[in-house]
Design a protein around this motif. Structure first.
Motif, PDB file in Angstrom:
ATOM      1  N   ASP A  18       0.823  -1.209   0.000  1.00 54.36           N
ATOM      2  CA  ASP A  18       0.000   0.000   0.000  1.00 54.36           C
ATOM      3  C   ASP A  18       0.856   1.258   0.000  1.00 54.36           C
ATOM      4  OD1 ASP A  18      -2.485  -1.284  -0.082  1.00 54.36           O
ATOM      5  OD2 ASP A  18      -2.489  -1.553   2.089  1.00 54.36           O
ATOM      6  N   TRP A  50       4.570  -8.585  -5.028  1.00 51.28           N
ATOM      7  CA  TRP A  50       3.343  -8.237  -4.313  1.00 51.28           C
ATOM      8  C   TRP A  50       2.833  -6.865  -4.747  1.00 51.28           C
ATOM      9  CZ3 TRP A  50       0.077 -11.381  -2.673  1.00 51.28           C
ATOM     10  CH2 TRP A  50       0.408 -12.510  -1.927  1.00 51.28           C
ATOM     11  N   THR A  51       3.744  -5.956  -5.042  1.00 52.86           N
ATOM     12  CA  THR A  51       3.356  -4.625  -5.510  1.00 52.86           C
ATOM     13  C   THR A  51       2.563  -4.719  -6.807  1.00 52.86           C
ATOM     14  OG1 THR A  51       5.239  -3.552  -4.436  1.00 52.86           O
ATOM     15  CG2 THR A  51       4.266  -2.407  -6.319  1.00 52.86           C
ATOM     16  N   ASN A  54      -0.924  -5.958  -6.076  1.00 50.76           N
ATOM     17  CA  ASN A  54      -1.723  -4.902  -5.471  1.00 50.76           C
ATOM     18  C   ASN A  54      -2.071  -3.815  -6.476  1.00 50.76           C
ATOM     19  OD1 ASN A  54      -1.796  -2.116  -3.836  1.00 50.76           O
ATOM     20  ND2 ASN A  54      -2.561  -3.783  -2.546  1.00 50.76           N
ATOM     21  N   THR A  58      -5.862  -2.669  -7.062  1.00 43.12           N
ATOM     22  CA  THR A  58      -6.208  -1.259  -6.852  1.00 43.12           C
ATOM     23  C   THR A  58      -6.778  -0.648  -8.128  1.00 43.12           C
ATOM     24  OG1 THR A  58      -4.505  -1.056  -5.145  1.00 43.12           O
ATOM     25  CG2 THR A  58      -5.311   0.995  -6.135  1.00 43.12           C
TER      26      THR A  58
END
Length: 82
Positions: A18, A50-51, A54, A58
């Motif tokens: 995040d 993981w980015t 995400n 998002t």
């Protein structure tokens, strides 16, 4: 596709995503992932993987509620990055 949440529970790399995708261009987010990984002595590739996950999640949320934008394009570009 179903994602088993057990894979990310307690994973410090997942906990950073995040902060990585909060704003910026794909290059800025990529650099932020690397900087945070170095700062916290974590595996850069794992943080970045993981980015990317995400970023896709998002982007889908933003597209659903707000429609296309430069932000969603940046997130989708990051998610597609090899």
């Amino acid at each position: 596709m179903a994602i088993d949440p057990q894979l990310c529970v307690g994973d410090p790399c997942f906990d950073l995503v995040d902060f990585v995708v909060v704003a910026g261009s794909p290059a800025a987010m990529r650099d932020r992932a690397g900087s945070l990984a170095r700062l916290l002595d974590l595996d850069r590739d794992h943080v970045y993987a993981w980015t990317r996950v995400n970023a896709a999640v998002t982007a889908i949320s933003l597209l659903t509620w707000e429609g296309p934008s430069t932000r969603t394009e940046a997130l989708l570009t990051l998610a597609r990055d090899d």
